[in-house]
Design an enzyme around this catalytic site. Structure first.
Site, short mmCIF file in Angstrom:
data_model
loop_
_atom_site.label_atom_id
_atom_site.label_comp_id
_atom_site.label_asym_id
_atom_site.label_seq_id
_atom_site.Cartn_x
_atom_site.Cartn_y
_atom_site.Cartn_z
N LYS A 247 0.88 -1.33 0.28
CA LYS A 247 0.10 -0.10 0.13
C LYS A 247 0.50 1.49 0.47
O LYS A 247 2.05 1.42 0.71
CB LYS A 247 -1.25 -0.25 1.32
CG LYS A 247 -1.60 1.32 1.57
CD LYS A 247 -2.62 0.88 2.82
CE LYS A 247 -3.17 3.05 2.73
NZ LYS A 247 -4.07 2.52 4.37
N ASP A 252 -2.40 10.40 3.89
CA ASP A 252 -3.88 10.05 3.81
C ASP A 252 -4.61 10.91 4.55
O ASP A 252 -3.99 11.06 6.10
CB ASP A 252 -4.40 8.47 4.52
CG ASP A 252 -5.53 7.36 4.74
OD1 ASP A 252 -6.10 8.27 4.06
OD2 ASP A 252 -5.54 7.13 5.30
N LYS A 259 -9.87 12.66 8.09
CA LYS A 259 -9.63 12.86 9.67
C LYS A 259 -9.42 13.59 10.41
O LYS A 259 -9.24 14.61 10.08
CB LYS A 259 -8.20 11.04 9.25
CG LYS A 259 -7.97 10.57 8.49
CD LYS A 259 -6.17 9.68 9.03
CE LYS A 259 -6.34 8.62 8.06
NZ LYS A 259 -6.81 7.43 8.76
N ASP A 270 1.44 5.86 5.65
CA ASP A 270 0.89 5.31 4.91
C ASP A 270 0.96 4.48 3.47
O ASP A 270 0.39 4.06 3.04
CB ASP A 270 -0.89 6.12 4.48
CG ASP A 270 -1.72 4.62 5.18
OD1 ASP A 270 -1.61 4.06 5.64
OD2 ASP A 270 -2.93 5.95 4.62
N ASP A 329 -11.99 6.94 3.63
CA ASP A 329 -10.52 7.26 4.58
C ASP A 329 -10.62 5.39 4.79
O ASP A 329 -9.27 4.63 4.82
CB ASP A 329 -11.03 6.87 6.00
CG ASP A 329 -9.78 7.45 6.57
OD1 ASP A 329 -8.92 7.14 6.09
OD2 ASP A 329 -9.92 7.80 8.00
N GLU A 331 -9.73 3.89 2.29
CA GLU A 331 -8.47 4.09 0.46
C GLU A 331 -7.99 2.64 0.13
O GLU A 331 -7.59 2.57 -0.84
CB GLU A 331 -8.29 4.89 1.02
CG GLU A 331 -6.71 5.46 0.99
CD GLU A 331 -6.92 5.23 2.54
OE1 GLU A 331 -7.68 5.45 3.68
OE2 GLU A 331 -5.24 4.97 2.89
N ARG A 333 -7.65 -0.66 1.21
CA ARG A 333 -7.46 -2.08 0.22
C ARG A 333 -8.43 -1.63 -1.08
O ARG A 333 -7.77 -2.37 -2.25
CB ARG A 333 -9.21 -2.37 0.42
CG ARG A 333 -10.37 -1.32 1.45
CD ARG A 333 -11.06 -1.79 1.87
NE ARG A 333 -10.33 -1.47 3.54
CZ ARG A 333 -11.19 -1.45 4.75
NH1 ARG A 333 -11.88 -1.88 5.38
NH2 ARG A 333 -10.64 -0.91 6.37
N1 BES Z 1 -4.46 4.63 6.98
C1 BES Z 1 -5.54 4.16 8.03
C2 BES Z 1 -5.13 3.07 9.04
C3 BES Z 1 -3.90 3.55 10.25
C4 BES Z 1 -4.79 4.08 10.76
C5 BES Z 1 -3.24 3.68 9.88
C6 BES Z 1 -3.88 4.32 12.22
C7 BES Z 1 -1.67 3.46 10.91
C8 BES Z 1 -2.29 4.03 11.87
C9 BES Z 1 -6.51 4.10 7.10
O1 BES Z 1 -6.49 4.14 5.78
C10 BES Z 1 -7.29 3.90 7.72
O2 BES Z 1 -8.29 5.67 7.82
N2 BES Z 1 -8.63 2.73 7.81
C11 BES Z 1 -9.76 3.64 8.33
C12 BES Z 1 -10.49 1.91 8.54
C13 BES Z 1 -11.93 2.70 8.31
C14 BES Z 1 -12.31 4.06 7.24
C15 BES Z 1 -12.93 1.29 8.05
C16 BES Z 1 -9.52 3.00 9.74
O3 BES Z 1 -9.10 2.35 10.62
O4 BES Z 1 -10.12 3.71 10.98
ZN ZN Z 2 -5.02 4.66 4.63
MN MN Z 3 -7.68 6.22 5.09
#
Ligand code: BES
Ligand code: ZN
Ligand code: MN
Length: 478
Positions: A247, A252, A259, A270, A329, A331, A333
């Site tokens: 990824k 992000d 966020k 990210d 968010d 994204e 996947r």
């Molecule tokens: N890049 C984030 C995940 C992340 C969180 C990485 C903390 C490193 C530290 C990912 O893209 C994300 O935002 N995931 C969301 C998914 C949710 C919207 C289903 C999350 O984990 O809140």
């Molecule tokens: Zn992310």
């Molecule tokens: Mn995200």
């Protein structure tokens, strides 16, 4: 870093810092050094309650009584292999903070594998990211490491692996103003100087032609154009063939599902999955390992502008799976899906391993000491866990529980891009599984372990480069 060996007694070695592993049989382990300090070393150790327990340390100026300027006693407890490696990490980190450029490490004799791991651990501990520090505030990286041991075994290999891991950490630490899809691709391009490695970049026009809907959607709200980085490593006598997927979300913001500020602060990390697969590919190729590798990185910046992808959008992937967007968010996947579909096409490959800072849920579940591992293959899980254990990187298997696919059901597409509140790391992995065909697959969620907000163990704050050594070790075992 220059690495040499000395079978001399460690008290004679001229260096900045002599790091000596001391076990719970304290008086025996200290006898030789103590004599040079007229018994004052054991007196000091006693007063400071340094008993040689694992994790304890005692820094002593030598005032010319040893070849070294400073002496660092590091507790190794009962002297297990893991304790010796941890001591090497402490030595590397202390060398950095003491501004030592020549470290001598004395933790006993070891075989080639052990020496390798010690050198790696020293490098892990010695790393710091100081690109943006004023020169006066910078600390020197080790120029020389003298391993006090019986033999000069295997350190060339250790240095290659360490350099790859440090590169991964540098890429993760660099601000998003420096590392964006195009510049990440330029970094990847550097691998093409290694024999057997070719690098190809699919730009936005090519992504449109190939219908890479996920990378395009995530990247469309940014002025920085997305791309797919595709690397092939073809060794002369390949004994196997694998695919790596990373990824590469270079920043992000969350997109329209934005966020909050504190959640966004470190989101330059990210692209940690991308940096990890680049590091692994570099290590494997530079070592000339006899396993062919195809590496795919989906690189995009998840931003907000008038063209951002939106909630309710539906992306139809090349395998026909239509994905309904419920949260911009989620994204990672989406970009991984395009890459997994490309990896499926590599007929000769038996395995796909993907790496991603994918879910906060994984961090909530297992914290930053572990990477989350998802796979249906017990054999692959065992192989990866064994390799992780050998390199002191935390890896913990989490359920890839198919019934939870119910949480991805939606009205207008095949699946939505988020599950519910429960099992968020698992539903993300299950989403990815819709894009994996018949290869043995593992998904590694590095959201916690890839980046530390604060220094911990041998790691300074920032990128850790974890999984580079584990997975390189796993590839070596194939
Ligand atoms: N890049 C984030 C995940 C992340 C969180 C990485 C903390 C490193 C530290 C990912 O893209 C994300 O935002 N995931 C969301 C998914 C949710 C919207 C289903 C999350 O984990 O809140
Ligand atoms: Zn992310
Ligand atoms: Mn995200």
């Amino acid at each position: 870093m220059k690495i040499d060996f000395s079978s001399d007694a460690h008290h004679d070695i001229a260096c900045d810092l002599l790091a000596v592993g001391v076990g719970t049989d304290l008086s025996a382990d200290l006898a030789d050094l103590d004599a040079r300090f007229d018994g004052q070393l054991s007196t000091l150790a006693n007063r400071r309650k340094f008993e040689g327990k694992a994790g304890q340390r005692l820094l002593v100026p030598t005032f010319g009584k040893l070849g070294a300027h400073e002496l660092l006693l590091i507790g190794i407890g009962d002297g297990t292999d893991a304790n010796l490696r941890a001591a090497a990490g402490v030595a590397g980190r202390s060398a950095r903070s003491q501004k030592a450029t020549h470290l001598a490490l004395s933790v006993g004799n070891g075989d080639a594998t052990a020496l390798n791991r010690w050198v790696e651990a020293v490098n892990v501990g010695n790393y710091a990211y100081e690109v943006y520090q004023a020169e006066a505030d910078q600390t020197p990286v080790l120029a020389q490491l003298t391993v006090v041991s019986n033999d000069a075994l295997g350190t060339q290999e250790a240095q290659i692996r360490s350099d790859a891991q440090a590169w991964t950490r540098d890429l993760v630490n660099a601000p998003a103003a420096e590392i964006y899809p195009e510049s990440l691709a330029a970094e990847a391009q550097k691998l093409s100087t290694i024999p057997g490695v070719t690098v190809e970049i699919w730009d936005e026009a090519k992504l449109v032609a190939e219908n890479c809907v996920g990378i395009l959607a995530v990247g469309q709200g940014s002025d920085r154009k997305p791309c797919m980085i595709r690397i092939q490593y073809r060794p002369a006598n390949a004994k196997g063939h694998i695919c790596l997927v990373g990824k590469g979300v270079t920043f992000d913001s969350g997109g329209l599902s934005m966020k909050p500020s504190n959640g966004m602060q470190t989101m330059r990390c990210d692209m940690g999955g991308a940096a990890t697969v680049l590091g692994i590919t570099k290590a494997a190729a530079a070592l000339g390992l006899p396993i062919a590798i195809d590496t795919f990185v989906g690189a995009a910046e998840n931003m907000v502008n008038g063209n951002s992808f939106k909630l309710g959008d539906i992306l139809t992937y090349n395998n026909g799976v239509a994905v309904e967007i419920h949260n911009t968010d989620a994204e990672g996947r989406l970009v991984l899906a395009d890459c997994l579909l490309e990896a499926n096409k590599v007929d000769a490959a038996s395995h796909i391993l993907d790496f991603a800072t994918l879910t906060g849920a994984c961090v909530v579940a297992i914290g930053s000491d572990f990477t989350g591992l998802f796979t249906h293959s017990d054999e692959l899980a065992t192989g990866l866990m064994t390799a992780a254990k050998a390199t002191d990187e935390g890896l913990w298997r989490l359920p890839l529980h198919k019934p939870y696919n119910d949480m991805l059901k939606c009205e207008w597409g095949k699946i939505k891009n988020v599950g519910g509140r429960e099992a968020g790391a698992t539903t993300a992995a299950l989403f990815l599984e819709h894009f994996v065909e018949d290869k043995t697959w593992a998904h590694l969620d590095i959201a916690g372990a890839a980046f530390l907000d604060k220094a911990k163990g041998p790691y300074v704050a920032g990128g850790t480069g974890q999984m580079v050594r584990s997975v390189t070790t796993w590839i070596e075992s194939l």
